[in-house]
Write an enzyme that holds these catalytic residues in place. Structure first.
Site, PDB file in Angstrom:
ATOM      1  N   GLY A  16      20.301  29.631  15.943  1.00 35.97           N
ATOM      2  CA  GLY A  16      19.167  30.317  15.383  1.00 35.97           C
ATOM      3  C   GLY A  16      19.079  31.833  15.834  1.00 35.97           C
ATOM      4  O   GLY A  16      19.626  32.196  16.413  1.00 35.97           O
ATOM      5  N   ASP A 103       3.310  30.776  17.791  1.00 33.40           N
ATOM      6  CA  ASP A 103       1.651  30.988  17.678  1.00 33.40           C
ATOM      7  C   ASP A 103       0.944  30.163  16.666  1.00 33.40           C
ATOM      8  O   ASP A 103      -0.286  30.034  16.720  1.00 33.40           O
ATOM      9  CB  ASP A 103       1.511  32.646  17.679  1.00 33.40           C
ATOM     10  CG  ASP A 103       2.142  33.017  16.245  1.00 33.40           C
ATOM     11  OD1 ASP A 103       2.866  32.151  15.531  1.00 33.40           O
ATOM     12  OD2 ASP A 103       2.087  34.284  15.850  1.00 33.40           O
ATOM     13  N   GLU A 104       1.744  29.524  15.778  1.00 37.58           N
ATOM     14  CA  GLU A 104       0.879  28.614  14.829  1.00 37.58           C
ATOM     15  C   GLU A 104       0.242  27.665  15.453  1.00 37.58           C
ATOM     16  O   GLU A 104      -0.464  26.894  14.709  1.00 37.58           O
ATOM     17  CB  GLU A 104       2.083  28.416  13.631  1.00 37.58           C
ATOM     18  CG  GLU A 104       2.532  29.406  12.900  1.00 37.58           C
ATOM     19  CD  GLU A 104       3.399  29.059  11.805  1.00 37.58           C
ATOM     20  OE1 GLU A 104       2.856  28.070  11.180  1.00 37.58           O
ATOM     21  OE2 GLU A 104       4.398  29.756  11.324  1.00 37.58           O
ATOM     22  N   TYR A 129       4.512  21.661  10.275  1.00 38.12           N
ATOM     23  CA  TYR A 129       5.496  22.305  11.135  1.00 38.12           C
ATOM     24  C   TYR A 129       4.870  22.830  12.387  1.00 38.12           C
ATOM     25  O   TYR A 129       5.447  22.373  13.511  1.00 38.12           O
ATOM     26  CB  TYR A 129       5.831  23.656  10.643  1.00 38.12           C
ATOM     27  CG  TYR A 129       6.393  24.811  11.566  1.00 38.12           C
ATOM     28  CD1 TYR A 129       7.874  24.722  12.067  1.00 38.12           C
ATOM     29  CD2 TYR A 129       5.939  25.922  11.933  1.00 38.12           C
ATOM     30  CE1 TYR A 129       8.287  25.289  12.907  1.00 38.12           C
ATOM     31  CE2 TYR A 129       6.415  26.737  12.672  1.00 38.12           C
ATOM     32  CZ  TYR A 129       7.449  26.618  13.304  1.00 38.12           C
ATOM     33  OH  TYR A 129       8.125  27.486  14.357  1.00 38.12           O
TER      34      TYR A 129
END
Length: 523
Positions: A16, A103-104, A129
């Site tokens: 990733g 940070d979500e 998510y």
């Protein structure tokens, strides 16, 4: 965190965007490390991201590809973190587990917010998510604990409103439960393994059994009954009576701040019911709504603006500073008085500076009744202004914090972490606050101020306990004034009232050693 040199590093999600950069950098900068990568090769993965590492002797591309495709068939994504954590625990060979999240997990931040979320902020994910990411963080934090939780406590007021009431008392129900298990020891067999922090259940002839062979049995566990078929093992009770109903319910403002976050953790540790306020301090109706919703017994105000990275920010954001530090604090105090609530207000000692009546090094500290004499920064001006007005509110207990320090030396707001980053420091004695002592005391009652310790003395301790190679330079107040926007206050505050209430309080230097440097000792 103590120093550690790894030999083998496993990086998951290595194809990733983020992890591939980490992998390539480790390969380039640390050729002695063996790097193994693992990736499901999903929509956001690309093996081309790892091409810079392909030719490195400590990175085998063929092995990497084999592992990647094999794991794609074996593991489902939702089990990944559990599989990794369980493997680390079972093998006992992994020395460091570094989890990268998002940070979500904190949810959406208000547009007008001036202080960001930090490690202790509440997790409030708002989409699938971020919810899975928050769940992964909970798993990571829960693994490796060497203890069992002592107590869980739920508020059942809504059930009572619906008409429910208990028919069996706690004592009677507990007695019946214990009687049944001691009379039926062969129902489960030996369950001692289930009482460990990480129970493991194995399928064996004759039924299910808990495996506790790899962990030491706690000497505090006592056998309640034994027979030829098996035995029942229960932990001893630490309380002879029923659990007491909580006397307090706290409403805390400042959930994204350092002190507010620590307050929440402390409440959880002590089993105190608490909630963070949702309203903005300057919005009276939202504060009233919070009080009506939570029905608190006490309110703790740890909200306010100090500025990022420091108080110089307030010099160019005066309206925002007034709105939070003056208007907001006064509105909250007034709403609290209107509802008959005590408000613990975390203020600052940066409203004083040494003068003729309180000379540096004299040991004569500023008292609660003294009039603020420092106005070198706009931040301090607002704090002094609101303190003078708060004197009219007899429901407010003001606690002045000075240059806060905690055992978390990685927190950028920790005074020790701050001065350890500076090339030059002014060596002058100041009152300072040890949060590890402050917050438990503030929950009990009152104000927290400490005796003075110089900046050089702090750094000497840092050098002695943390980094023997640490070096620094001193410069004068006049030299400091040339490189900052707003002036800084220096003072010593009188702590006699607090010490009369809490005679066990340690002197500042002893407190620093006990709560900060000894727990972080590396030398």
């Amino acid at each position: 965190m103590s120093s550690y040199t790894p030999k083998n590093i496993l990086i998951t999600g290595a194809a990733g965007f983020i992890a591939s950069h980490v992998c390539n950098r480790l390969i380039r900068n640390y050729p002695d490390y063996k790097i193994v990568v693992l990736d499901k090769l999903d929509y956001c993965s690309n093996l081309k991201n790892l091409l810079p590492s392909k030719s490195s002797p400590n990175f085998n591309a063929d092995t990497c590809r084999q592992l990647l495709w094999k794991q794609l068939c074996v593991y489902k994504e939702q089990y990944l973190w559990h599989v990794l954590l369980e493997a680390c625990k079972v093998t006992g060979q992994v020395k460091r587990f570094i989890h990268v999240s998002t940070d979500e997990v904190y949810g959406e931040t208000d547009e007008g917010a001036v202080v960001g979320n930090h490690e202790a902020s509440q997790l409030l994910p708002t989409n699938p998510y971020s919810a899975t990411k928050a769940g992964a963080e909970m798993l990571v934090m829960a693994y490796g604990r060497p203890f069992n939780d002592q107590r869980y406590f739920l508020d059942y007021e809504k059930l009572k409103i619906l008409g429910w009431s208990e028919r069996t008392t706690w004592e009677e129900g507990l007695r019946k439960t214990l009687d049944w298990y001691t009379q039926n020891p062969d129902w489960w067999g030996d369950v001692s393994g289930a009482l460990l922090p990480h129970p493991r259940m194995l399928m064996m002839p004759g039924g299910r059994h808990f495996d506790s062979s790899e962990e030491n049995k706690d000497a505090d566990y006592v056998s309640a009954n034994s027979s030829k078929q098996g035995k029942m093992v229960v932990p001893p009770s630490k309380s002879s009576g029923p659990p007491r109903k909580p006397l307090y319910k706290f409403l805390i403002y400042g959930k994204t701040g350092w002190i507010g976050g620590l307050l929440g953790k402390l409440c959880e540790k002590q089993g105190i019911i608490y909630e963070y306020g949702r309203g903005r301090l300057e919005d009276r109706s939202s504060l009233i709504a919070d009080i009506q919703r939570v029905k608190p017994t006490h309110i703790f105000n740890a909200a306010g603006v100090t500025g990022r990275p420091n108080v110089d920010w307030c010099e160019t954001h005066k309206n925002e500073t007034i709105r939070a530090n003056v208007a907001g604090t006064l509105t909250l105090a007034d709403v609290c008085r209107e509802h008959g609530l005590l408000m613990i207000n975390y203020a600052t000692g940066c409203i004083f500076e040494y003068d003729a009546a309180h000379p540096e090094g004299s040991g004569v500290g500023f008292k609660e009744e003294d009039i603020p004499n420092f106005a070198g920064s706009f931040y301090s001006k607002t704090k002094a202004m609101v303190e003078e007005l708060l004197k009219e509110y007899d429901n407010v207990c003001t606690l002045r914090v000075r240059m806060p320090i905690s055992s978390d030396l990685n927190n950028p707001r920790n005074f020790i972490a701050k001065i350890a980053r500076y090339d030059k420091v002014v060596n002058i004695p100041n009152s300072m606050t040890i949060l590890d002592e402050l917050l438990p005391i503030s929950i009990e009652m009152a104000k927290r101020n400490l005796s003075a310790v110089s900046h050089n003395e702090i750094l000497e301790m840092y050098k002695k306990y943390i980094n023997p190679e640490f070096k620094w330079k001193n410069f004068t107040l006049e030299e400091q004034a040339k490189v900052i926007v707003a002036a800084r206050s220096n003072n010593e505050m009188d702590a006699s009232k607090l010490k009369n209430e809490f005679p066990e309080l340690l002197p500042i230097k002893e407190s620093l050693i006990k709560y900060v440097f000894e727990p972080n000792k590396k030398v």
